[in-house]
Design an enzyme around this catalytic site. Structure first.
Site, PDB file in Angstrom:
ATOM      1  N   GLU A  14       0.873  -1.169   0.000  1.00  0.00           N
ATOM      2  CA  GLU A  14       0.000   0.000   0.000  1.00  0.00           C
ATOM      3  C   GLU A  14       0.905   1.212   0.000  1.00  0.00           C
ATOM      4  O   GLU A  14       1.568   1.519   0.998  1.00  0.00           O
ATOM      5  CB  GLU A  14      -0.915  -0.033   1.240  1.00  0.00           C
ATOM      6  CG  GLU A  14      -2.102   0.920   1.141  1.00  0.00           C
ATOM      7  CD  GLU A  14      -1.753   2.323   1.552  1.00  0.00           C
ATOM      8  OE1 GLU A  14      -1.575   3.163   0.645  1.00  0.00           O
ATOM      9  OE2 GLU A  14      -1.641   2.582   2.748  1.00  0.00           O
TER      10      GLU A  14
ATOM     11  N   CYS B 255      -1.624   8.928   2.498  1.00  0.00           N
ATOM     12  CA  CYS B 255      -1.513   8.357   1.154  1.00  0.00           C
ATOM     13  C   CYS B 255      -2.789   8.570   0.364  1.00  0.00           C
ATOM     14  O   CYS B 255      -2.749   8.784  -0.851  1.00  0.00           O
ATOM     15  CB  CYS B 255      -1.170   6.873   1.238  1.00  0.00           C
ATOM     16  SG  CYS B 255      -2.351   5.901   2.204  1.00  0.00           S
TER      17      CYS B 255
END
Length: 368
Positions: free
Chosen positions: A139, A173
């Site tokens: 991720e 993110c």
């Protein structure tokens, strides 16, 4: 997230019967074993538990290599499992340097790797996982596009875009990065969005009146500022912010850039902090082209009162792991989370995430 998997893991991992000519045939989901989890500093508890809740409920155990700058968080995560009554070493903290990671991954005891971090870190760790044939979930970073169409409710837009940008001072993110606004709403968006960001007050994070905390480190703040300066040198226009404050701590003011075009850091790169890139487009087609004109693919959002159009754009138009209509992107234990392209591979959360570190085993029983 722990409660969610405690309540749902048994159902998610139940054997799945498959009708064949045999007496019995089904798919079983069996744990891999010991996993290596490499976690970042920006959400030092949530991201550990986002991985651990599903991976451990699937029957695995984990070694945690946390970011070097949050050692107390790493120890606290380990202690929380012990205090909850888990077996020793179910989640084992490990203080190691980056250059020791390959040795850990190469060990036959390690059966899989999960990393949340930068794209560069993902490329390195993913390379080690590939070298030693270990399953991996990555991720990574993102440059999430937020598309604002002509019929969008601007109150909804501003609330979502401010929240999506300023969460954790922009150090997320899945934070909103690129705001792609059609021509007829561009001026209004810039004015109202900038007005909201001007309200943030820098100060001591322990003071209730403070609404703008510092960034995590000075080097990260300086890197972000260099991206802003570089973009302005190439023609981006600074609406607010963009000046390093004379204040103790790694503070950076909410910053808005317009006239952002391809070739600028504000267009091509991830801006990991409180800096918003606003890109003017003529119509939906150009908006989708710009939204997908990136090496990333973590999240995205589209704002429109035409929900059918918004859903079509979310499903077929924006290329990303998650696209929200009329809200900012967030992770939810019930929904799979992850990206494509340079934003990573594999998924966490949901019923998809709990199976990432399981052996999908086919069982067939024939007559004797």
């Amino acid at each position: 997230v722990c409660e969610y998997y405690a309540e749902n893991a048994e159902r998610m991992l139940a054997n799945q019967p498959i009708e064949t000519e045999y007496i019995k045939s089904y798919v079983a989901y069996r744990p891999y074993g010991v996993l290596l989890s490499i976690m970042p500093w920006n959400f030092p508890f949530w991201q550990v538990f986002r991985f651990a809740a599903s991976a451990l409920m699937a029957g695995n155990t984990a070694i945690l290599k946390h970011a070097n700058c949050v050692p107390q968080c790493a120890l606290a995560c380990e202690r929380l499992f012990l205090d909850a009554g888990s077996p020793p070493h179910l989640l084992q903290n490990l203080f190691i340097h980056h250059d020791e990671i390959e040795e850990i991954i190469s060990n036959p005891v390690i059966k899989g790797v999960a990393l949340t971090g930068s794209t560069r870190a993902g490329q390195i760790v993913g390379g080690f996982a590939g070298k030693y044939l270990k399953p991996v979930v990555l991720e990574l970073g993102g440059s999430d596009p937020y598309v604002v169409l002509e019929d969008a409710n601007m109150d909804t837009v501003i609330n979502a875009c401010v929240g999506g940008k300023m969460l954790n001072v922009g150090q997320s993110c899945i934070g909103a990065k690129r705001f792609i606004v059609v021509e007829k709403r561009h001026e209004e968006f810039v004015e109202r969005y900038s007005s909201q960001l001007r309200q943030y007050k820098m100060g001591d994070p322990s003071d209730a009146a403070t609404t703008l905390a510092p960034m995590a480190r000075h080097d990260l703040r300086d890197e972000l500022h260099n991206q802003v300066v570089s973009s302005c040198d190439k023609g981006a226009q600074l609406v607010i912010g963009g000046v390093v404050p004379d204040h103790p701590g790694a503070f950076y003011p909410p910053t808005v850039l317009t006239n952002v075009t391809k070739g600028m850091s504000a267009y091509d790169e991830e801006l990991f902090g409180p800096v918003a890139s606003i890109i003017r487009v003529q119509d939906v087609d150009e908006a989708l082209f710009v939204a997908n004109d990136t090496a990333y693919g973590l999240g995205g959002a589209v704002f429109t009162q035409d929900l059918a159009l918004g859903e079509r754009i979310a499903e077929r138009g924006i290329e990303a792991g998650a696209v929200f209509v009329n809200d900012f992107v967030k992770s939810d234990p019930r929904l799979p989370f992850g990206g494509i392209n340079l934003s990573g591979l594999g998924r966490e959360l949901g019923d998809v995430g709990i199976k990432e570190f399981t052996n999908t085993k086919t069982i067939v029983v024939a007559s004797a």
